[in-house]
Scaffold this motif. Structure first.
Motif, mmCIF file in Angstrom:
data_model
loop_
_atom_site.group_PDB
_atom_site.id
_atom_site.type_symbol
_atom_site.label_atom_id
_atom_site.label_comp_id
_atom_site.label_asym_id
_atom_site.label_seq_id
_atom_site.Cartn_x
_atom_site.Cartn_y
_atom_site.Cartn_z
ATOM 1 N N TYR A 204 55.782 92.245 118.162
ATOM 2 C CA TYR A 204 56.077 92.163 116.736
ATOM 3 C C TYR A 204 55.916 90.738 116.225
ATOM 4 N N ARG B 119 64.928 93.771 118.761
ATOM 5 C CA ARG B 119 63.635 94.369 119.087
ATOM 6 C C ARG B 119 62.484 93.594 118.436
ATOM 7 N N ILE B 120 62.765 92.961 117.300
ATOM 8 C CA ILE B 120 61.713 92.218 116.606
ATOM 9 C C ILE B 120 61.232 91.036 117.429
ATOM 10 N N ASN C 29 68.255 96.480 116.595
ATOM 11 C CA ASN C 29 67.050 96.477 115.771
ATOM 12 C C ASN C 29 66.503 95.070 115.600
ATOM 13 N N ILE D 296 52.419 93.445 109.011
ATOM 14 C CA ILE D 296 53.830 93.790 109.091
ATOM 15 C C ILE D 296 54.147 94.943 108.126
ATOM 16 N N LEU E 274 62.820 94.939 110.137
ATOM 17 C CA LEU E 274 61.541 94.265 109.890
ATOM 18 C C LEU E 274 61.454 93.790 108.436
ATOM 19 N N PHE F 1 64.989 100.160 112.402
ATOM 20 C CA PHE F 1 64.018 99.153 112.776
ATOM 21 C C PHE F 1 63.167 98.750 111.563
#
Lengths: 273, 346
Positions: free
Chosen positions: A53, A47-48, A44, A226, A246, A242
């Protein structure tokens, strides 16, 4: 039974509603669902780092900074006028600043829609005066406008409350010693009002960087901040992992900016944290 | 003396609070979770009055947010109104209760083509509520080209005049069909191509909306919008310049049906509610109010002729043949989720 025990209800409250949820966010951010249940993973967080993102984070940061700067530019002079002892209507004006906050902020944001829409009140007026229709909504400008409108009182009030407490004798002494009015402003008013300015900045910046409903409404879903991505992960996609990752990064973001602000405020009385 | 009076008063207050509390809890409360703007609220009042059951009515915006709400929270609902592919998912995950059709005699009025649908082949879990299509609603004054294809949503002439759906399956379907793929594809490559197409489209799009689309089109905020047919029918009635088209590449046909979650504590009352909603007079009231198509044959017969004969609402069989239902697939859903996040975040 010392005085400390009086704080226990707050402590219980804080642990249940702040500490525990924070750990839940941490837990979800660092785990993924597999057939064997939840296992530790950095997926997770990794992935940012995708450019997409990063772009969203930068966009949120820029818009929040813009809104904070505009709020400050408007709020400081306003607070100075309100704090001026010669200004007799300050109570009335203060009430007028606080009054809109009695109304739900969603409602106030919705009413901006009917003002800004392509066929909204402002455009109707503009067209009836013979000008071209303007696109006021569905862009970043509208989001900044919405933030400034909603968060402005949070900037005016702390600055005002600091300015109003400045001892007039200090200013008079400076004038007696031959300081110009600009010098008084630069050397006395600004430094003494800094704690108010800093808490105003925090109180505007934090909600501005994490908002999702203002951007959702005023950009028609076109400008994703965001907050919007986090909301989508939790409410629409059900991807808590996720979403938590974030949120965690957003918290770190806010912590860093707070540290910056606090560093700036050290040396003056009354910081923010 | 004063203290005794105060004490008695407090006791009286507590007792009254206690008893009224008891009264309200002995009455069954039915938690109903439906789409926004999707029922004539008078029918709920009629149900409450007729059966002395309190209805706690809540709404959701998309199938996906309903799914997250019912699976992740502690919220318990007694009647849900999901669409076909979501019902398929709920059945697959054992979240639905098998209805006792004897308690829902009005289900005999449901048209044949909606009984034993693909998503519920044995017809055990759901009773259809409304059906409709997805298409393009456009303003005849603002659009000069012929609208018959999804391609028009990529026409730069209409930059900043296009509204898309903030609903992943509906928007990705548009991209997939424009590319000539199936809306139910499970191919990662095809989904990614559709994603890219929708990202490229972003500069032309005015906004991504769901429930706001009707007002915006009626107020002429935009020229073209991807909408669900019922929204289009209501909008057309409010603004005669609007027209609804099902593009030639085909589109989505859907059914929203009433189901009872397995964890419902009021299953009998829920069945009573479903039966009530399927009763001819109630189905008619709802069909007229929401503007979507009713699968209830008796209610359909009683609809106003100009509604029944509106080809954009109730299309010909030749058009229906080009339409497809959404199908649920676990792996594809993950791909759709990811693609949609990237489109919205861009």
């Amino acid at each position: 039974m010392g005085k400390k025990s009086y704080g226990s209800p707050y402590f219980v409250w804080m642990s249940i509603f702040i500490i525990v949820p924070m750990f839940l966010v941490l837990y979800y951010a660092f785990t993924i669902q597999t057939d064997q249940g939840m296992v530790f993973s950095l997926d997770n967080i990794k992935r940012i780092a995708e450019p997409l993102y990063i772009k969203v984070f930068v966009r949120s940061l820029v818009l929040a900074l813009e809104s904070t700067a505009i709020c400050l530019l408007i709020a400081y002079p306003a607070a100075m006028i309100l704090a001026d002892k010669k200004f007799s209507k300050s109570t009335t004006f203060l009430v007028m600043i606080v009054l809109p906050m009695w109304m739900n902020f969603l409602l106030r944001t919705y009413s901006w829609l009917s003002l800004l829409e392509n066929n909204g009140l402002i455009n109707k007026l503009v067209i009836s005066l013979g000008f071209e229709r303007m696109q006021l909504m569905y862009n970043e400008g509208a989001v900044v406008l919405g933030m400034v409108y909603n968060f402005l009182p949070f900037m005016i009030l702390p600055i005002y409350s600091v300015l109003v407490k400045i001892d007039n004798n200090v200013i008079e002494a400076a004038r007696d010693l031959g300081c110009t009015s600009f010098g008084v402003f630069k050397k006395i008013t600004v430094p003494l009002s800094l704690p108010g300015v800093l808490s105003g900045i925090t109180m505007v910046f934090m909600p501005a960087i994490s908002t999702f409903i203002i951007s959702r409404l005023l950009s028609g879903g076109k400008v994703s901040l965001i907050g919007n991505v986090i909301e989508q992960q939790f409410l629409v996609l059900g991807d808590w992992g996720f979403g938590s990752a974030l949120s965690l990064v957003l918290m770190v973001f806010i912590l860093i900016s707070m540290a910056f602000i606090n560093k700036g405020s050290s040396g003056y009385e009354g910081g923010i944290l | 003396m004063k203290k005794i009076v105060l004490f008695v008063l407090i006791m009286v207050m507590l007792i009254t609070i206690g008893t009224t509390g008891c009264n309200s809890s002995s009455k069954v409360t039915l938690n109903v979770y439906n789409w926004g703007e999707y029922i004539d609220k008078d029918t709920i009042k009629m149900f409450e009055k007729e059966f002395d059951i309190k209805v706690n009515y809540k709404t959701f915006t998309t199938n996906e947010d309903m799914y997250v709400k019912i699976t992740s929270g502690n919220a318990k609902y007694d009647v849900l109104f999901p669409s076909d592919y979501m019902i398929e998912r709920l059945i697959e995950e054992d979240l639905l209760y098998k209805l006792n059709m004897e308690n829902i005699p009005n289900s005999k009025f449901i048209a044949d083509e909606f009984t034993s649908p693909l998503y519920d082949p044995s017809n055990e879990y759901s009773v259809p509520y409304m059906w409709g299509t997805v298409g393009i609603l456009y303003n005849k004054k603002m659009v000069t080209d012929v609208v018959d294809s999804w391609d028009i949503l990529w026409n730069e002439k209409y930059s900043q005049q296009i509204l898309m759906q903030d609903s992943q399956r509906d928007s990705l379907m548009v991209g997939l069909l424009k590319l000539g793929y199936s809306m139910n594809t499970t191919s990662e490559d095809e989904i990614n191509q559709a994603k890219q197409l929708l990202i490229d489209q972003r500069p032309l799009v005015l906004g991504y909306v769901v429930d706001e689309v009707r007002d915006k089109m009626v107020n002429e905020e935009a020229a073209l919008a991807v909408v669900w047919s019922g929204e289009a029918m209501i909008a057309k009635a409010e603004n005669p310049d609007l027209e609804y088209v099902i593009p030639k590449e085909g589109s989505n046909i859907w059914v929203d049906a009433m189901v009872i979650p397995e964890n419902s504590e009021n299953k009998e009352a829920a069945e009573l509610f479903i039966n009530f909603m399927t009763r001819t007079d109630i189905a008619l009231m709802n069909a007229e109010w929401v503007g979507y198509n009713t699968p209830q044959t008796q209610a359909y017969i009683q609809l106003e002729p100009d509604v029944k004969n509106d080809k954009s609402a109730y299309p010909d069989q030749s058009v229906i043949d080009t339409l497809e239902f959404f199908v649920y697939d676990k792996k594809a859903t993950e791909l759709f989720n990811k693609a949609w996040t990237e489109i919205i975040a861009d």
